[in-house]
Write an enzyme that holds these catalytic residues in place. Structure first.
Site, mmCIF file in Angstrom:
data_model
loop_
_atom_site.group_PDB
_atom_site.id
_atom_site.type_symbol
_atom_site.label_atom_id
_atom_site.label_comp_id
_atom_site.label_asym_id
_atom_site.label_seq_id
_atom_site.Cartn_x
_atom_site.Cartn_y
_atom_site.Cartn_z
ATOM 1 N N TYR A 131 5.757 -16.881 72.636
ATOM 2 C CA TYR A 131 6.535 -17.809 71.810
ATOM 3 C C TYR A 131 7.883 -17.176 71.470
ATOM 4 C CZ TYR A 131 7.626 -21.458 68.494
ATOM 5 O OH TYR A 131 8.229 -22.514 67.867
ATOM 6 N N GLN A 188 3.093 -27.786 67.630
ATOM 7 C CA GLN A 188 2.681 -28.533 68.818
ATOM 8 C C GLN A 188 2.713 -27.667 70.075
ATOM 9 O OE1 GLN A 188 5.319 -29.182 66.925
ATOM 10 N NE2 GLN A 188 7.166 -29.473 68.150
ATOM 11 N N GLN A 255 18.250 -6.869 57.864
ATOM 12 C CA GLN A 255 16.955 -7.536 57.955
ATOM 13 C C GLN A 255 16.930 -8.801 57.102
ATOM 14 O OE1 GLN A 255 14.750 -6.888 60.173
ATOM 15 N NE2 GLN A 255 15.726 -5.007 60.870
ATOM 16 N N HIS A 258 17.820 -12.436 58.533
ATOM 17 C CA HIS A 258 16.906 -13.200 59.381
ATOM 18 C C HIS A 258 16.430 -14.477 58.712
ATOM 19 C CE1 HIS A 258 16.164 -10.819 62.971
ATOM 20 N NE2 HIS A 258 16.144 -9.717 62.239
ATOM 21 N N GLU A 320 6.777 -3.811 57.207
ATOM 22 C CA GLU A 320 6.986 -4.023 58.646
ATOM 23 C C GLU A 320 7.881 -2.940 59.229
ATOM 24 O OE1 GLU A 320 8.742 -7.541 61.573
ATOM 25 O OE2 GLU A 320 9.350 -7.448 59.471
ATOM 26 N N HIS A 321 9.045 -2.733 58.613
ATOM 27 C CA HIS A 321 9.973 -1.667 59.010
ATOM 28 C C HIS A 321 10.083 -0.675 57.852
ATOM 29 C CE1 HIS A 321 11.409 -5.407 61.004
ATOM 30 N NE2 HIS A 321 11.638 -4.620 62.043
ATOM 31 N N ASP A 351 15.180 -3.376 66.822
ATOM 32 C CA ASP A 351 15.079 -4.792 67.169
ATOM 33 C C ASP A 351 15.435 -5.043 68.630
ATOM 34 O OD1 ASP A 351 14.333 -5.499 64.616
ATOM 35 O OD2 ASP A 351 16.360 -5.994 63.963
ATOM 36 N N GLU A 405 -37.822 -1.925 66.683
ATOM 37 C CA GLU A 405 -37.124 -3.172 66.343
ATOM 38 C C GLU A 405 -37.971 -4.402 66.647
ATOM 39 O OE1 GLU A 405 -33.373 -3.046 68.389
ATOM 40 O OE2 GLU A 405 -32.480 -1.670 66.930
ATOM 41 N N HIS A 410 -37.711 -5.693 75.610
ATOM 42 C CA HIS A 410 -36.773 -4.621 75.936
ATOM 43 C C HIS A 410 -37.526 -3.389 76.440
ATOM 44 C CE1 HIS A 410 -33.947 -7.094 73.778
ATOM 45 N NE2 HIS A 410 -32.971 -6.204 73.861
#
Length: 421
Positions: A131, A188, A255, A258, A320-321, A351, A405, A410
């Protein structure tokens, strides 16, 4: 930009503000989730019809235009961009590819005992969808960061989507050899990648950042198609005792531009430095309205009572940074998406051209995972093989555990090969 203290007059307010910042994750879901859910369900049910209708309504796309972008259009974009821009994209791509190649794990086998061989196979996913946002700014770097690690991992089908891809983004796709690029986006577009339509075959995993609706859609489809992470607005933390105020402020502004919801935090024990950074940030953002709004809403300078407290707050916030003063500081960092060391490592370099991925965890998720990497495009398949001697050696232990078990089938599957417990 707000200035708070952890002790003394205003200390209670400062500590409450830090607690608030620590809880910043997933604050946008309540606003957008119902709409995103309606869009996702519509595309899942009605396919292309709903995809085109929502693309026309939200992105102004022609309902009759092909969703798949002609590769010739991408090649034309590559020819159109200036040579200096192409060289910059190629330099960035080379560093991103080299870093991803260093990350690439290997298949291996070993023998923990006679007659038993175990190992691990590293295999790529079959398909991924990248994306690429196309809101305020064209983001060719996001295509590089999401597609190149997939190529290094060996993913056979790499799909890109963007509602209004800029010339630079199309040029980057051509440069990377990506031929499947759909003009669609939003919730979508995410739904189309997750469930498939007549025009858009589904993918195994969806990666890349987007707006709140994209993030909400990724959350909704996460059990039907794998996703990388739920990335929110970008974040920056600078923790410094001796940085230059104008340089720290410049990183905060960078930053912040953005998104009005971006988070910018400066942490220090030096009250005077905190005041100078706040003043510098305000001054530098005067001609940058998005950064100015972001800093006014979400900019915080925290004056800690000690260096140890400053470091603990930094890890609590898991940004994040993160920028720190020296290489020695890395030793105390436990939680961060990506770390930048010293004044000569401005965060915007990460970046674009450093090589480590810029798709990073936000909202405190850096406590749980790192940034996008080649590992996100791989799966690990374990392998095991016994010889008759190995089964005779290890089989009795497996029989005893199986019987404990209550799984007698098994145990019998092992006994049927002549193993005696």
């Amino acid at each position: 930009m707000e200035i708070v203290r952890t002790t003394g007059l205003g200390g209670r307010r400062g500590r409450a503000r830090i607690d608030e910042l620590e809880r910043r994750g997933a604050t946008l879901d309540a606003r957008v989730l119902p709409t995103a859910e309606r869009i996702v369900n519509a595309v899942r049910k009605d396919g292309d019809k709903a995809l085109r209708a929502w693309s026309a309504k939200l992105d102004g796309l022609d309902t009759k235009s092909p969703l798949l972008i002609d590769p010739a259009r991408m090649q034309a974009a590559l020819a159109e961009i200036p040579t200096a821009m192409r060289n910059a994209l190629e330099q960035a791509a080379a560093n991103i590819r080299a870093f991803a190649e260093k990350q690439m794990p290997q298949s291996w086998t070993f023998e923990p005992g006679d007659g038993l061989s175990v190992g691990q196979l590293v295999r790529p996913l079959d398909s991924v969808g990248c994306y690429v946002p196309s809101g305020r700014h064209p983001l060719p770097s996001t295509l590089l960061m999401t597609a190149i690690p997939a190529q290094v991992a060996g993913v056979r089908r790499i799909v890109a989507i963007s509602p209004r891809p800029a010339t630079e983004v199309l040029a980057a796709a051509a440069m990377l050899g990506i031929t499947e690029f759909y003009q669609m986006g939003g919730a979508q577009g995410v739904a189309a990648l997750a469930y498939g339509t007549a025009s858009v075959p589904r993918v195994d995993k969806i990666v890349g950042p987007g707006n709140a609706y994209v993030t909400a859609a990724k959350k909704l489809v996460a059990f039907d198609a794998s996703i990388d992470m739920l990335a929110g607005p970008t974040e920056i933390i600078v923790t410094s005792e001796r940085g230059k105020a104008n340089e720290i402020a410049a990183d905060l502004v960078a930053q912040s531009e953005h998104d009005p919801d971006a988070v910018a935090i400066f942490i220090t024990t030096q009250a005077d430095l905190a005041r100078r950074v706040a003043a510098e940030a305000k001054q530098q953002a005067r001609s940058n309205p998005i950064a100015a709004l972001s800093l006014d809403r979400n900019g915080v300078a925290i004056i800690a009572s000690s260096i140890e407290e400053a470091r603990e707050i930094t890890n609590r916030l898991a940004g994040e940074h993160l920028t720190v003063d020296t290489a020695e500081d890395v030793a105390w960092v436990r939680h961060a998406g990506s770390v930048f060391i010293g004044r000569w490592s401005p965060q915007p370099m990460g970046d674009y051209v450093s090589g480590p991925n810029h798709t990073l965890p936000t909202g405190g998720v850096a406590r749980l995972r790192g940034g996008l990497s080649v590992y996100d495009y791989l799966k690990l398949i374990t392998v095991q093989q016994y010889t008759p001697q190995g089964l005779a050696t290890y089989g009795p232990a497996a029989i005893r555990v199986a019987e404990a078990e209550g799984l007698t089938g098994h145990a019998e599957a092992i006994r049927s090969r002549g193993v005696v417990a």
